[in-house]
Design a protein around this motif. Structure first.
Motif, PDB file in Angstrom:
ATOM      1  N   GLY A   1     -12.299   7.741   9.188  1.00 33.29           N
ATOM      2  CA  GLY A   1     -12.351   8.845  10.416  1.00 33.29           C
ATOM      3  C   GLY A   1     -13.954   9.395   9.958  1.00 33.29           C
ATOM      4  N   LEU A   2     -14.558   9.379   7.931  1.00 31.19           N
ATOM      5  CA  LEU A   2     -15.907   9.451   8.110  1.00 31.19           C
ATOM      6  C   LEU A   2     -16.239   8.691   8.804  1.00 31.19           C
ATOM      7  CD1 LEU A   2     -17.608  11.350   6.188  1.00 31.19           C
ATOM      8  CD2 LEU A   2     -16.967  10.221   4.761  1.00 31.19           C
ATOM      9  N   ILE A   3     -16.740   7.466   8.536  1.00 27.13           N
ATOM     10  CA  ILE A   3     -17.223   6.742   8.674  1.00 27.13           C
ATOM     11  C   ILE A   3     -17.766   6.779  10.235  1.00 27.13           C
ATOM     12  CG2 ILE A   3     -18.582   4.318  10.093  1.00 27.13           C
ATOM     13  CD1 ILE A   3     -16.764   2.847   6.784  1.00 27.13           C
TER      14      ILE A   3
ATOM     15  N   LYS B   1      -3.025   4.700   1.842  1.00 30.04           N
ATOM     16  CA  LYS B   1      -3.068   4.340   3.526  1.00 30.04           C
ATOM     17  C   LYS B   1      -4.318   5.167   4.267  1.00 30.04           C
ATOM     18  CE  LYS B   1       1.412   3.670   4.304  1.00 30.04           C
ATOM     19  NZ  LYS B   1       2.712   3.639   4.532  1.00 30.04           N
ATOM     20  N   THR B   2      -4.320   6.961   3.467  1.00 32.62           N
ATOM     21  CA  THR B   2      -4.121   7.957   3.613  1.00 32.62           C
ATOM     22  C   THR B   2      -5.391   8.284   3.105  1.00 32.62           C
ATOM     23  OG1 THR B   2      -2.337   9.306   3.147  1.00 32.62           O
ATOM     24  CG2 THR B   2      -4.054  10.690   3.160  1.00 32.62           C
ATOM     25  N   LEU B   3      -5.930   7.685   2.004  1.00 31.72           N
ATOM     26  CA  LEU B   3      -7.850   7.494   1.786  1.00 31.72           C
ATOM     27  C   LEU B   3      -7.849   6.168   3.118  1.00 31.72           C
ATOM     28  CD1 LEU B   3      -6.935   7.940  -1.796  1.00 31.72           C
ATOM     29  CD2 LEU B   3      -8.463   9.071  -0.885  1.00 31.72           C
ATOM     30  N   PHE B   4      -7.683   5.267   3.377  1.00 34.70           N
ATOM     31  CA  PHE B   4      -9.181   3.852   3.711  1.00 34.70           C
ATOM     32  C   PHE B   4      -8.443   4.747   5.082  1.00 34.70           C
ATOM     33  CE2 PHE B   4      -7.889   1.231   6.888  1.00 34.70           C
ATOM     34  CZ  PHE B   4      -9.123   0.094   6.783  1.00 34.70           C
TER      35      PHE B   4
ATOM     36  N   PHE C   1       0.846  -1.615  -0.657  1.00 30.01           N
ATOM     37  CA  PHE C   1       0.169  -0.354   0.231  1.00 30.01           C
ATOM     38  C   PHE C   1       0.674   1.527  -0.320  1.00 30.01           C
ATOM     39  CE2 PHE C   1      -2.186  -3.373   2.170  1.00 30.01           C
ATOM     40  CZ  PHE C   1      -3.888  -3.660   1.396  1.00 30.01           C
ATOM     41  N   THR C   2       0.826   2.587  -1.325  1.00 26.77           N
ATOM     42  CA  THR C   2       1.417   3.405  -1.091  1.00 26.77           C
ATOM     43  C   THR C   2       0.574   4.391   0.247  1.00 26.77           C
ATOM     44  OG1 THR C   2      -0.100   4.638  -2.346  1.00 26.77           O
ATOM     45  CG2 THR C   2       1.520   3.203  -3.515  1.00 26.77           C
TER      46      THR C   2
END
Length: 451
Positions: free
Chosen positions: A145-147, A137-140, A132-133
């Motif tokens: 965090g949004l959920i 990892k940032t998007l995950f 994983f780049t």
């Protein structure tokens, strides 16, 4: 093209002519200049080995090995003491399960869990870094965090409690159950529609594949027919010509040539028949040639060709009834000698008959609608004395008697560029049915046929 090798140890292969690499589509592949599949495979193998042995390939391989050798291995470093404590913790957990002791079991579980996480954590971090780049990892983390933020907003802002109270008071759950059944029925209908759409798409794809397969079959048939015609041309040429290229046709050779022609006419379409007729006509194989009465050989006319003898000459190939009822529509029959051929009920619609010789040809009930009759010969001599062929009377080529084509019942609708002499002849000897199809009409021209 030539195949160049990068290896300094192997000599470069000899250049091949471009003609060898592009064999004729209609050749049988037996020529010496053609590349066989074994030679081609050998050349490809030599080229691959040469490229593998080249210095450039060796340098790339060493660089690749150095890159893979420099890659760090998973940093899994376990001290013997930690491994021993982990084994002891697993043993304590098993003992607690066997003795059904809560204290012993929870103690062994906690120790085993903490040590296992400590051992696996470096490897997990390595896997995350490799697979994983940083952007992934940032998007995950952002999605998680949004959920969590949505759940917290619903929980602590009071919106969730209000929604629950409103749904308990206003929503009729029995009606909701009925609505769910309706949605289920709609879902089944949607699934059926999707199934029908998929079946229709499969039918369309199958139809397209069938059309493409038919086109390929037609193209293959055209290629096969052309190969058959080429073989016929070569066979007839070898049969009637001697080693010096002179016409050397004996009775048996003429009979075999006529047999070959009759056989190939039954296996080709209209365009193939037209090609054969043009070849035979331009080769003077359909023309009655003047013969030596002792040897039977064709006589030269003194100007570079063979002398014709319309009255007593012998044709190399006599068409006879080979073309009776044939479909030759929309074909090119320019400058062909079809004299004395039997074309009864033949389909000559839209044919190009420019300068064609149709004298003494049987065109009874033939369809010539839309044909181009510019310069077409239907008779010899003058139109006033010309008459159709007779079964009992010989033709008189000087006056034109019995030299004309049999045009009774023929259809001349919309013919192009018919001469006045040919129009007069067809009106005079075509009968009432033919007279009604001739462009310009037959007013003032007598019906000499009488019916």
């Amino acid at each position: 093209m030539t195949t160049e090798s990068n290896s300094p140890n192997l000599p470069p292969p000899e250049p091949k002519p471009e003609l060898d690499l592009q064999p004729d589509d209609f050749d049988d592949g037996a020529g010496e200049n053609h590349l066989s599949s074994e030679i081609l495979v050998s050349q490809q193998a030599l080229s691959a080995i040469s490229s593998l042995q080249s210095p450039q390939h060796k340098a790339d391989l060493q660089q690749t090995r150095s890159i893979f050798g420099q890659r760090s291995k998973p940093p899994v470093i376990v001290k013997p003491r930690a491994l021993l404590i982990t084994v002891v913790g697993m043993a304590i957990t098993v003992i607690g399960i066997v003795l059904n002791s809560w204290i012993i079991g929870i103690l062994g579980t906690i120790v085993t869990l903490l040590l296992s996480i400590a051992i696996l954590l470096p490897w997990l971090l390595y896997v995350l870094d490799e697979w994983f780049t940083s952007q992934d990892k940032t998007l995950f983390i952002a999605f998680v965090g949004l959920i969590v933020a949505l759940i917290g907003f619903l929980r602590f802002s009071g919106v969730g409690d209000r929604v629950i109270k409103w749904s308990a008071q206003k929503v009729n759950w029995e009606a909701s159950g009925t609505l769910a059944e309706w949605f289920g029925a709609l879902g089944q209908i949607a699934i059926a529609i999707i199934a029908v759409y998929v079946a229709w798409r499969q039918y369309v794809i199958s139809k397209d594949l069938t059309i493409q397969q038919n086109l390929l079959t037609v193209q293959q048939n055209i290629i096969t027919q052309q190969q058959t015609i080429d073989s016929y041309f070569q066979g007839v040429s070898d049969l009637v010509l001697d080693e010096e290229g002179l016409l050397e046709d004996w009775p048996q050779e003429r009979a075999i040539a006529e047999g070959r022609t009759a056989a190939i006419f039954s296996s080709v379409d209209g365009s193939g028949k037209a090609k054969i007729l043009r070849f035979l006509s331009r080769s003077k194989l359909l023309t009655p040639l003047k013969r030596d009465r002792r040897l039977g050989r064709a006589i030269l006319d003194g100007v570079g060709g063979y002398a014709e003898d319309r009255l007593e000459g012998v044709r190399v190939i006599d068409l006879g009834v080979m073309l009776a009822g044939s479909d030759l529509a929309n074909t090119d029959l320019r400058w062909t000698d079809l004299s004395e051929a039997n074309l009864v009920r033949a389909n000559l619609r839209g044919c190009d008959l420019v300068k064609a010789n149709l004298s003494r040809t049987i065109l009874y009930d033939a369809d010539l609608s839309g044909a181009d009759l510019n310069g077409t010969r239907l008779f010899y001599g003058s139109v006033e004395k010309a008459s159709p062929r007779s079964r009992t009377e010989p033709p008189k080529y000087k006056t034109g008697e019995h030299t004309g084509a049999v045009v009774e019942g023929a259809d001349f609708s919309d013919v192009q560029r018919m001469s006045e002499a040919n129009r007069y002849y067809c009106c005079a000897w075509g009968g009432e049915k033919t007279r009604g199809t001739i462009p310009g009409g037959c007013e003032g021209i007598p019906n000499l046929l009488g019916r």
